[in-house]
Each structure stands twice: as structure tokens, then as C-alpha cells.
Design a protein around this motif. Structure first.
Motif, PDB file in Angstrom:
ATOM      1  N   ALA A  23      63.625 107.765  99.408  1.00 54.30           N
ATOM      2  CA  ALA A  23      63.072 106.748 100.301  1.00 54.30           C
ATOM      3  C   ALA A  23      61.684 106.378  99.790  1.00 54.30           C
ATOM      4  O   ALA A  23      60.815 107.226  99.655  1.00 54.30           O
ATOM      5  CB  ALA A  23      62.993 107.280 101.721  1.00 54.30           C
ATOM      6  N   ASN A  37      64.875  99.558 105.343  1.00 56.31           N
ATOM      7  CA  ASN A  37      65.776  98.589 104.701  1.00 56.31           C
ATOM      8  C   ASN A  37      65.800  97.256 105.440  1.00 56.31           C
ATOM      9  O   ASN A  37      66.855  96.656 105.647  1.00 56.31           O
ATOM     10  CB  ASN A  37      67.193  99.159 104.570  1.00 56.31           C
ATOM     11  CG  ASN A  37      67.282 100.252 103.534  1.00 56.31           C
ATOM     12  OD1 ASN A  37      66.405 100.388 102.687  1.00 56.31           O
ATOM     13  ND2 ASN A  37      68.320 101.047 103.601  1.00 56.31           N
ATOM     14  N   GLY A  38      64.623  96.809 105.893  1.00 53.84           N
ATOM     15  CA  GLY A  38      64.501  95.505 106.545  1.00 53.84           C
ATOM     16  C   GLY A  38      64.792  95.491 108.034  1.00 53.84           C
ATOM     17  O   GLY A  38      64.624  94.462 108.677  1.00 53.84           O
ATOM     18  N   ARG A  71      56.970  99.917 105.446  1.00 58.61           N
ATOM     19  CA  ARG A  71      58.272  99.388 105.052  1.00 58.61           C
ATOM     20  C   ARG A  71      58.933 100.411 104.132  1.00 58.61           C
ATOM     21  O   ARG A  71      58.339 100.812 103.143  1.00 58.61           O
ATOM     22  CB  ARG A  71      58.109  98.054 104.348  1.00 58.61           C
ATOM     23  CG  ARG A  71      57.751  96.967 105.323  1.00 58.61           C
ATOM     24  CD  ARG A  71      57.839  95.593 104.722  1.00 58.61           C
ATOM     25  NE  ARG A  71      57.821  94.582 105.754  1.00 58.61           N
ATOM     26  CZ  ARG A  71      56.751  94.258 106.461  1.00 58.61           C
ATOM     27  NH1 ARG A  71      55.618  94.883 106.255  1.00 58.61           N
ATOM     28  NH2 ARG A  71      56.811  93.314 107.374  1.00 58.61           N
ATOM     29  N   LYS A  73      62.356 101.617 101.854  1.00 55.36           N
ATOM     30  CA  LYS A  73      63.632 101.307 101.214  1.00 55.36           C
ATOM     31  C   LYS A  73      64.248 102.640 100.830  1.00 55.36           C
ATOM     32  O   LYS A  73      63.598 103.460 100.185  1.00 55.36           O
ATOM     33  CB  LYS A  73      63.424 100.462  99.965  1.00 55.36           C
ATOM     34  CG  LYS A  73      63.010  99.051 100.265  1.00 55.36           C
ATOM     35  CD  LYS A  73      62.822  98.278  98.986  1.00 55.36           C
ATOM     36  CE  LYS A  73      62.273  96.912  99.302  1.00 55.36           C
ATOM     37  NZ  LYS A  73      61.711  96.269  98.127  1.00 55.36           N
ATOM     38  N   LYS A  75      67.754 104.706  99.220  1.00 54.99           N
ATOM     39  CA  LYS A  75      69.056 104.653  98.559  1.00 54.99           C
ATOM     40  C   LYS A  75      69.487 106.028  98.096  1.00 54.99           C
ATOM     41  O   LYS A  75      68.674 106.937  98.000  1.00 54.99           O
ATOM     42  CB  LYS A  75      69.120 103.747  97.336  1.00 54.99           C
ATOM     43  CG  LYS A  75      68.005 103.041  96.855  1.00 54.99           C
ATOM     44  CD  LYS A  75      68.370 102.228  95.635  1.00 54.99           C
ATOM     45  CE  LYS A  75      67.109 101.933  94.873  1.00 54.99           C
ATOM     46  NZ  LYS A  75      67.265 101.105  93.763  1.00 54.99           N
ATOM     47  N   GLN A  82      69.497 110.819 103.659  1.00 55.24           N
ATOM     48  CA  GLN A  82      68.659 109.630 103.771  1.00 55.24           C
ATOM     49  C   GLN A  82      67.712 109.732 104.958  1.00 55.24           C
ATOM     50  O   GLN A  82      66.547 109.361 104.864  1.00 55.24           O
ATOM     51  CB  GLN A  82      69.513 108.366 103.890  1.00 55.24           C
ATOM     52  CG  GLN A  82      70.126 107.946 102.580  1.00 55.24           C
ATOM     53  CD  GLN A  82      70.789 106.591 102.650  1.00 55.24           C
ATOM     54  OE1 GLN A  82      70.965 106.014 103.721  1.00 55.24           O
ATOM     55  NE2 GLN A  82      71.160 106.072 101.498  1.00 55.24           N
TER      56      GLN A  82
END
Length: 148
Positions: A23, A37-38, A71, A73, A75, A82
Motif C-alpha cells: 500500500a 484506491n479512489g 491517498r 493505492k 495492490k 491488503q
């Protein structure tokens, strides 16, 4: 010639890891938004593990997060890995931001609170999957042997 003013944004970038999940958290001054992730952090799935993601916020209190946007992100890995990577990224981001742009005393106070609750909020777990070997189905299991 016109002078060009460049405005620097107070920001830090940190990452959290768990198994194969990574992350990446980008933390800057703002109005308290935390997105994964938005999407807002309140929509993180699975619902059963949502409290795990929110632990750093519960521990430190929302006022510490009011002046910053984070923010994230994420994966790789499974959903549980996660979740743990996200919570580590949030905790590390708030510590790094306070160290760089606030003061050392606040950073130390935040770090002590987080470490006293759970060390994995700031320190990554070094365990990884053991590679598979020949002669068996998995890393340790061997194929059965028949003497007939």
C-alpha cells in the motif's frame, strides 16, 4: 520577464507491506480526506475488517487527521493482507508527516501511542511465502512413497 512562483506542497510518501500486498500512501495538507484506491476509507471491504483499517484513526483521534489528506493505492496479496498494508501505510504516513512538517515531540507522542497498541502498525512483518520445492506439492509436503 515574469517571475514564476513555484508552490511546494507539504507532502510525504510512505508504504505499508504485508505478505505480497503493498500500500502506497501519499499524505499532504488538506481537509481530512482518506481515500483507498479512489474511494473513501468507509467503503473498504470486507466490512468485518474495516475496523482494522480505521485503527490508527481510532487510536490517535480524528483531530490529528483533520488537516491532512491521505491517498492510498494498494495492490497485490489477498484482501486481509491488503487491509494490514493499508493500516500500516496510514500509521507510517501520519508519523512521517508530523516528523517533517510539525515537530519531533508530536511525532514521538504519536509513535509511542501506535507502538504501545500494536507494533505492526509501524514495523513491517518480514515473513514471506516459502517457495515450492521439487518432489512435493508444496514447500514442505512430499509426495507419498509406495514400496510396492
Amino acid at each position: 520577464m515574469a517571475e514564476v512562483k513555484t508552490r511546494t506542497v507539504d507532502s510525504v510518501q510512505v508504504f505499508g507491506r504485508k505478505k505480497n500486498a503493498v500500500a502506497l500512501a501519499y499524505c499532504k495538507r488538506g481537509k481530512g480526506l482518506i481515500k483507498v484506491n479512489g474511494q473513501p476509507i468507509e467503503y473498504v471491504k470486507p466490512k468485518a475488517l474495516r475496523d482494522k483499517v480505521l485503527e490508527p484513526i481510532y487510536l490517535l483521534g480524528y483531530p490529528r487527521f483533520k488537516g491532512i489528506d491521505i491517498r492510498i493505492k494498494v495492490k497485490g496479496g489477498g484482501y486481509t493482507a491488503q487491509i494490514y498494508a493499508i493500516r500500516q501505510a496510514i500509521a507510517k504516513a501520519i508519523v512521517a508527516f508530523n516528523q517533517k512538517y510539525v515537530d519531533e515531540a508530536t511525532k514521538t507522542e504519536i509513535k509511542d501511542i501506535l507502538l504501545s497498541y500494536d507494533r505492526s502498525l509501524l514495523v513491517a512483518d518480514p515473513r514471506r511465502r516459502e517457495p515450492k520445492k521439487f518432489g512435493g506439492r508444496t514447500a514442505r509436503a512430499r509426495f507419498q512413497k509406495s514400496y510396492r
